[in-house]
Design an enzyme around this catalytic site. Sequence first.
Site, PDB file in Angstrom:
ATOM      1  N   SER A  12     -37.664  13.179 -29.076  1.00  0.00           N
ATOM      2  CA  SER A  12     -38.562  14.093 -28.348  1.00  0.00           C
ATOM      3  C   SER A  12     -38.676  15.441 -29.065  1.00  0.00           C
ATOM      4  CB  SER A  12     -38.109  14.275 -26.898  1.00  0.00           C
ATOM      5  OG  SER A  12     -36.907  15.000 -26.841  1.00  0.00           O
ATOM      6  N   ASN A 106     -30.400  22.651 -37.088  1.00  0.00           N
ATOM      7  CA  ASN A 106     -30.102  21.700 -36.020  1.00  0.00           C
ATOM      8  C   ASN A 106     -30.399  22.353 -34.671  1.00  0.00           C
ATOM      9  OD1 ASN A 106     -29.006  19.290 -34.816  1.00  0.00           O
ATOM     10  ND2 ASN A 106     -27.130  20.441 -34.388  1.00  0.00           N
ATOM     11  N   HIS A 108     -29.040  22.282 -30.721  1.00  0.00           N
ATOM     12  CA  HIS A 108     -27.894  21.820 -29.934  1.00  0.00           C
ATOM     13  C   HIS A 108     -28.110  22.174 -28.464  1.00  0.00           C
ATOM     14  CE1 HIS A 108     -23.815  20.521 -29.222  1.00  0.00           C
ATOM     15  NE2 HIS A 108     -23.667  21.583 -28.449  1.00  0.00           N
TER      16      HIS A 108
HETATM   17  C1  GRF Z   1     -31.213  16.808 -28.069  1.00  0.00           C
HETATM   18  O1  GRF Z   1     -30.684  17.166 -26.821  1.00  0.00           O
HETATM   19  C2  GRF Z   1     -30.615  17.666 -29.157  1.00  0.00           C
HETATM   20  O2  GRF Z   1     -30.266  18.931 -28.752  1.00  0.00           O
HETATM   21  C3  GRF Z   1     -29.365  16.890 -29.529  1.00  0.00           C
HETATM   22  O3  GRF Z   1     -29.724  15.540 -29.411  1.00  0.00           O
HETATM   23  C4  GRF Z   1     -30.789  15.411 -28.488  1.00  0.00           C
HETATM   24  C5  GRF Z   1     -31.881  14.670 -29.189  1.00  0.00           C
HETATM   25  O4  GRF Z   1     -32.949  14.361 -28.332  1.00  0.00           O
HETATM   26  N1  GRF Z   1     -28.906  17.286 -30.841  1.00  0.00           N
HETATM   27  P1  GRF Z   1     -34.300  13.795 -28.958  1.00  0.00           P
HETATM   28  O5  GRF Z   1     -33.944  12.574 -29.787  1.00  0.00           O
HETATM   29  O6  GRF Z   1     -34.927  14.880 -29.764  1.00  0.00           O
HETATM   30  O7  GRF Z   1     -35.144  13.427 -27.754  1.00  0.00           O
END
Ligand code: GRF
Length: 199
Positions: A12, A106, A108
Amino acid sequence: MNIAVFCSGNGSNFQAIINAARSGLFNARITLMVCDNPDAYALSRAKKEGVKALLIDIKNFPSQETFEARIMDELIKEDIGLICLAGYMRLLLSGFINKYREKIINIHPALLPSFKGTRAIRDAFDYGAKTTGVTAHFVNEDMDAGPIILQETIKIEENDTKEMLEEKIHKLEHRLYPEAIKLFIEGRLKVIGRRVNIS
Ligand code: GRF
């Protein structure tokens, strides 16, 4: 500039980055999506959006070094200037990070340095934190520990469920991550030790 997004799952954030680029928020192309999981929904997104996907299974390589060397070949071929980790569930080796020093970001789903790791939303909720949030940061050798670019808070209300909190966090991620990318693309980030100055 060409951007590569690394995913292992839903993607997403990958989608949010594509949407932001399309809307003209920043002047860069999403030219590659690297994925280490054949079941990741991010692969369907890449197909639908016409983004080249490199699906790469570590099991087909004798070591993580050779696995990452293969990814590196592709990054060089595509002239990638920024790597965005978006739910990529693997730590990068220092040799790889060194080649893209301060060019890997990244996202988080917590306020670092609190709640590092892959269960950050759940951990903050279960801990009973009153406030959590989202962090966009540069990637260094340690997990969830690189210099912080942007952070924003979210209140955990008494009647929030874990699912409601997850939804709020993801919504914020989808806004904050493109903002961090925009700052990078515009050359406005300067890393001085642990600090990231924004001009
Ligand atoms: C997100 O919550 C991000 O912060 C973490 O992993 C999740 C990935 O979600 N690192 P998506 O695959 O981008 O929907």
